[in-house]
Design a protein around this motif. Structure first.
Motif, PDB file in Angstrom:
ATOM      1  N   UNK A  94       0.827  -1.205   0.000  1.00 18.57           N
ATOM      2  CA  UNK A  94       0.000   0.000   0.000  1.00 18.57           C
ATOM      3  C   UNK A  94       0.867   1.263   0.000  1.00 18.57           C
ATOM      4  N   UNK A  95       1.899   1.257   0.835  1.00 17.62           N
ATOM      5  CA  UNK A  95       2.737   2.445   0.948  1.00 17.62           C
ATOM      6  C   UNK A  95       3.505   2.694  -0.346  1.00 17.62           C
ATOM      7  N   UNK A  96       4.025   1.650  -0.953  1.00 20.41           N
ATOM      8  CA  UNK A  96       4.840   1.862  -2.150  1.00 20.41           C
ATOM      9  C   UNK A  96       3.992   2.304  -3.332  1.00 20.41           C
ATOM     10  N   UNK A  97       2.817   1.662  -3.517  1.00 22.90           N
ATOM     11  CA  UNK A  97       2.011   2.082  -4.670  1.00 22.90           C
ATOM     12  C   UNK A  97       1.445   3.479  -4.439  1.00 22.90           C
ATOM     13  N   UNK A  98       1.102   3.788  -3.180  1.00 25.14           N
ATOM     14  CA  UNK A  98       0.625   5.142  -2.885  1.00 25.14           C
ATOM     15  C   UNK A  98       1.716   6.177  -3.093  1.00 25.14           C
ATOM     16  N   UNK A 172      12.501   3.511  -2.030  1.00 30.07           N
ATOM     17  CA  UNK A 172      11.921   3.194  -3.341  1.00 30.07           C
ATOM     18  C   UNK A 172      10.813   4.181  -3.689  1.00 30.07           C
ATOM     19  N   UNK A 173      10.029   4.561  -2.678  1.00 24.82           N
ATOM     20  CA  UNK A 173       8.894   5.459  -2.913  1.00 24.82           C
ATOM     21  C   UNK A 173       9.351   6.788  -3.471  1.00 24.82           C
ATOM     22  N   UNK A 174      10.425   7.344  -2.913  1.00 24.79           N
ATOM     23  CA  UNK A 174      10.923   8.621  -3.407  1.00 24.79           C
ATOM     24  C   UNK A 174      11.407   8.492  -4.834  1.00 24.79           C
ATOM     25  N   UNK A 175      12.159   7.428  -5.075  1.00 21.64           N
ATOM     26  CA  UNK A 175      12.714   7.189  -6.403  1.00 21.64           C
ATOM     27  C   UNK A 175      11.594   7.030  -7.434  1.00 21.64           C
ATOM     28  N   UNK A 270      20.435   3.120   0.160  1.00 22.47           N
ATOM     29  CA  UNK A 270      19.447   3.263  -0.916  1.00 22.47           C
ATOM     30  C   UNK A 270      18.574   4.500  -0.694  1.00 22.47           C
ATOM     31  N   UNK A 271      18.246   4.758   0.572  1.00 22.03           N
ATOM     32  CA  UNK A 271      17.427   5.918   0.915  1.00 22.03           C
ATOM     33  C   UNK A 271      18.152   7.204   0.536  1.00 22.03           C
ATOM     34  N   UNK A 272      19.445   7.227   0.822  1.00 22.68           N
ATOM     35  CA  UNK A 272      20.251   8.395   0.486  1.00 22.68           C
ATOM     36  C   UNK A 272      20.293   8.601  -1.033  1.00 22.68           C
ATOM     37  N   UNK A 273      20.515   7.488  -1.760  1.00 12.72           N
ATOM     38  CA  UNK A 273      20.544   7.593  -3.231  1.00 12.72           C
ATOM     39  C   UNK A 273      19.181   8.042  -3.743  1.00 12.72           C
TER      40      UNK A 273
END
Lengths: 289, 409
Positions: A94-98, A172-175, A270-273
Motif C-alpha cells: 500500500x505504501x509503495x504504490x501510494x 523506493x517510494x521517493x525514487x 538506498x534511501x540516500x541515493x
C-alpha cells in the motif's frame, strides 16, 4: 540569503533536505491526517474497509493455497501464518504504490506552492502506517482467539521488520514517485513489481518449501541467498517469528538478525541515493505535471 | 541593476537577488514508449522543441518595495514568479532570497474538497509555512476575514466559488510573509472583496513587506506598485518607475497588436463588398516623438478617410474612443447629432470630428470609426484605427481629467 535553487550536490544536500523536511513535520502530520480523513469519507463502512480487503485475501489464500493446493501441510496454524505475512506485506504494498503516484496526485500543490516535495511520498507512508496499525490490532485479536497469544519475547522481531519495510518504502517510494512524474508507466510497473514481490516472499508458502525445491533442482546456493535476503522476505520472516508462535525454529534461515541489520544498512544507503535522485529530478516537477 | 524606490530608505537590503536567470522548457511532441523507441537517438532530438521562457534575467528587489511584473501573454512573468518562489528551478543562473515567502499563484491550491473548511485552513496554513500554534492564534481572524461564518465546519466541496476563494485568500494573508508573490489572483471575487484584498495589500506595504505582483492591468500597477518590471519574450525590457513601466508595456502591446492586425487585415477587408470603406483614421493635433501624444485639455481632430465606391447621397458616420480594456470613454456620430453626410460622389473623402478640450486622464486610447447608409445599416467599421497617449499624471487615476483642489475645514 539562501539560494532558492534546489541543491543537487551529492553530499551535504541530503542533510539540507532532511532539515527542511523536519521543519515541515507539522505539514507532514496534517497531510497524513488529510489522507486518512478523506480516504473513506462518505462511505458507510468507513474504516472497516481497511480490514475487509486483507480478510478476503486471507480467506482466499487460506482456502485455495492452504487447503486445495495443500500448502498448509507442514505449516501449523496456517491462518495466522498467512495473516502475519499479509499484514506486513500489506504495509509494503500500500505504501509503495501510494508513494509512487503521490507527486502526480498532489500536482495541484506541487505546481503552485513550494514545500519540500519529499513530504508527499512520506505522507502516504504515514497514512499506510495507520492502516497497518489497524490491521495489527486485528492480527493480535486473531492470534488470541485462535489460542496462541503472541506475548512471547520473540514479539520483539516485529520491530526490525517494520523498520526494514519503512526504510525501503521511503527509499523506493521517493525514487519511483520522482520517476513517475516523467514517465507515467512507472506506476503500472510498480504494480507488477508488487505482485512479483508478493510471490517472491514466503507469505502463502513456507520458507523451507523453497529450500526443498532449491535443493531438489540443484539451484546454486547464492540464488537462495538472494531470495532470503530480499528485504520483503526478511520482514515477513521477522513477522512470522513475532506472531506465529507455533512455528518451529527450523522454519527460519540462520542469522536472521544479522541479515536484517545488513539489509537495514543497505536500505539506508538506498534511501540516500533515492533522496538525491529525487532532489535532482524535482526541479522540473512543476513543468512536467 | 537594482530597484530602489525614492519613498523607501535608499539602502534597504535586497530581499531577492536574481542573477542571470534563464529557463528553457523542452517540449516533447511524443511521450509514449513506442514513439521514443522509433525516434531514438539523433532523430529523437528533432522531435524535441525547446522554448526559452526566460533569457538572462537579472535584477534585485530591495526589501519593502512593491513591484509590478508586466508584459504581454507568454512573456515569462509567471515563470519568473515561479522561479522566485522556488517552484521551478532555473536552467541557468541563481535566485537568492531571505525571509518567509507566501506565493499566491493560485488560491486554494492545497484545498481538499472532502475536508471541512477548518481542516483546510490548518492544512493550507501549514503549506504556507505556519506552525499549528500560529494557526491557532490566527484562526478566528482568518474566519472573520473570509466572512465564512458557520460554514467553516462544512466540507469545502459544498462552498460557492466565492467562499472558496475568500477562505483561501484569508489564509494566505494571515501567514505573515516577508515576501508576497501574487499572480493575478486578485481578479477574483466580488467588488467588495477585491477592495478588501487591495486594502490588505496596502496594509502589507505600510508594514514594510515586499510584494511582487503580476498584473495585466496598468491601472492596478499604477495604483499599488512603486516599481515596474516589463518582460517581453523572456527578456527584461524595462526596470523603473511604475508609471513609465506601464507606458513601455503599452508600447509593446501596441507593437504586437499591429502585427496581429496586419496578419488578419487581408481576410477582413476582402470580405466586405461595401459601398464605402474606411481606409484610415488619423489624429490631428497630437505631438511627441511618434506624433501620438495628446496634451490634457488639448484640441484634437479625428480624420476619417473614407473611399466611396459609388456616389452616396445620404449616409452616416460615428466615432468612439476606447481604453485598452475596451471601455468606451466617448462616442458620437451624425445620427446622434441629427445630421448626415452627402450627397458625396465616388472617390475619397475625409470626415472630420473636432474634439475641443479633450479632458482625458493619462493613458492610452484607441479610436474606432463606423460608416453606415442613410438608414443606419453598417457599411464599414474600423476598430482601433488610431491610437494616442495622454501623458501619465501621478496625481490622479481613472480616465477623466480634472484639476482637483483639496482643502480642509
Amino acid at each position: 540569503m539562501i539560494s532558492v535553487t534546489s541543491n543537487p550536490a551529492w553530499f551535504g544536500g541530503f542533510w539540507r533536505s532532511v532539515r527542511s523536511i523536519v521543519a515541515h513535520r507539522q505539514l507532514l502530520g496534517l497531510l497524513v491526517r488529510r489522507d486518512i480523513k478523506s480516504r473513506y469519507k462518505d462511505s458507510v463502512l468507513g474504516l472497516l474497509w481497511t480490514l475487509i480487503n486483507p480478510i478476503v485475501q486471507l480467506i482466499v489464500y487460506w482456502a485455495v493455497m492452504g487447503q486445495i493446493l495443500g500448502a498448509a501441510r507442514g505449516i501449523e496454524d496456517f491462518g495466522i501464518y498467512i495473516f502475519a505475512g499479509l499484514t506486513i506485506f500489506g504495509l509494503f504494498s500500500e505504501a509503495l504504490s501510494g508513494a509512487t503516484s503521490s507527486i502526480v496526485a498532489n500536482s495541484g500543490l506541487v505546481k503552485k506552492v513550494y514545500v519540500p516535495r519529499e513530504v508527499f511520498p512520506l505522507a502516504t507512508l504515514g497514512s499506510s502506517m495507520f492502516t497497518f496499525a489497524v490491521q495489527l490490532v486485528v492480527l493480535f485479536g486473531a492470534c488470541i482467539v485462535l489460542g496462541s497469544a503472541p506475548f512471547t519475547p520473540a514479539l520483539i522481531w516485529f520491530l526490525p521488520s517494520v523498520v526494514l519495510i519503512v526504510i525501503y518504502v521511503a527509499a523506493l517510494g521517493m525514487f519511483m514517485s520522482a520517476l513517475n512524474v516523467y514517465l507515467r508507466d512507472v506506476q503500472y510497473l510498480t504494480q507488477i513489481f508488487l505482485m512479483l514481490s508478493l510471490w517472491a516472499s514466503p507469505i502463502v508458502y513456507g520458507w523451507t518449501m523453497v529450500l526443498d525445491v532449491f535443493q531438489r533442482f540443484h539451484v546454486p546456493a547464492w540464488l537462495l541467498e538472494v531470495y532470503t535476503n530480499n528485504p520483503v522476505t526478511l520482514a515477513v520472516l521477522g513477522f512470522h517469528k513475532a506472531f506465529w508462535v507455533a512455528g518451529p525454529a527450523d522454519q527460519y534461515p540462520s542469522g536472521l538478525g544479522l541479515r536484517m541489520f545488513i539489509a537495514c544498512v543497505a536500505g539506508l544507503v538506498l534511501l540516500w541515493i533515492g533522496q538525491r535522485v529525487f532532489a535532482r529530478l524535482q526541479g522540473n516537477f512543476a513543468q512536467e505535471l | 541593476m537594482s530597484l530602489h524606490s525614492e519613498s523607501m530608505v535608499e539602502n534597504a537590503p535586497d530581499i531577492v537577488t536574481i542573477e542571470n536567470v534563464s529557463k528553457t522548457f523542452t517540449i516533447r511532441k511524443d511521450n509514449s514508449l513506442k514513439e521514443r523507441v522509433v525516434t531514438l537517438g539523433r532523430r529523437g532530438r528533432v522531435h524535441q522543441e525547446s522554448f526559452q521562457a526566460l533569457k538572462d534575467v537579472s535584477f534585485n528587489i530591495p526589501a519593502g518595495t512593491t513591484i509590478g511584473l508586466m508584459g504581454p501573454n507568454g512573456s515569462g512573468k509567471s515563470t519568473l514568479l515561479k522561479v522566485i518562489g522556488g517552484i521551478i528551478d532555473p536552467s541557468a543562473g541563481e535566485v537568492r532570497r531571505r525571509g518567509r515567502l507566501a506565493a499566491l499563484l493560485e488560491l486554494g491550491a492545497g484545498f481538499h474538497p472532502d475536508l471541512s473548511g477548518r481542516d483546510n485552513v490548518y492544512l493550507n496554513a501549514a503549506i504556507l509555512g505556519l506552525s499549528r500554534a500560529e494557526t491557532d492564534a490566527e484562526f478566528d481572524s482568518i474566519v472573520a476575514f473570509s466572512e465564512i461564518g458557520d460554514f467553516i465546519d462544512t466540507q469545502v466541496k459544498f462552498y460557492s466559488s466565492g467562499m472558496y476563494v475568500r477562505l483561501a485568500f484569508a489564509v494566505a494573508v494571515h501567514t505573515d510573509p516577508d515576501l508576497l508573490l501574487v499572480d493575478e489572483v486578485l481578479a477574483v471575487g466580488d467588488e467588495a472583496f477585491q477592495r478588501k484584498c487591495m486594502d490588505k495589500i496596502r496594509q502589507f506595504q505600510k508594514e514594510g513587506r515586499t510584494i511582487v505582483l503580476v498584473s495585466h492591468s496598468a491601472a492596478q500597477v499604477m495604483e499599488v506598485c512603486d516599481q515596474g518590471v516589463v518582460l517581453s519574450h523572456g527578456e527584461v525590457m524595462f526596470i523603473g518607475s511604475a508609471a513609465e513601466a506601464t507606458k513601455v508595456q503599452r508600447e509593446i502591446l501596441e507593437g504586437r497588436r499591429n502585427e496581429v492586425a496586419e496578419e488578419s487585415a487581408g481576410l477582413e477587408h476582402e470580405a466586405a463588398p461595401a459601398a464605402a470603406t474606411i481606409t484610415k483614421i488619423a489624429v490631428q493635433g497630437a505631438t511627441g516623438e511618434h506624433n501620438d501624444t495628446v496634451e490634457r485639455g488639448g484640441e484634437v481632430t479625428i480624420e476619417i478617410h473614407v473611399t466611396c465606391d459609388v456616389a452616396l447621397d445620404h449616409w452616416n458616420s460615428s466615432v468612439s474612443v476606447d481604453t485598452p480594456n475596451g471601455q468606451q470613454v466617448f462616442g458620437t456620430g451624425t445620427r446622434r447629432n441629427a445630421t448626415s453626410h452627402g450627397p458625396t460622389s465616388a472617390g475619397e473623402t475625409i470626415l472630420r470630428y473636432k474634439l475641443p478640450e479633450l479632458n482625458l486622464a493619462g493613458g492610452q486610447y484607441f479610436i474606432n470609426a463606423e460608416v453606415s447608409d442613410g438608414d443606419g445599416a453598417p457599411l464599414d467599421a474600423l476598430w482601433q484605427g488610431a491610437m494616442f497617449f495622454v501623458p501619465m499624471e501621478f496625481r490622479q487615476t481613472g480616465t477623466v481629467y480634472t484639476e482637483a483642489v483639496i482643502s480642509e475645514g
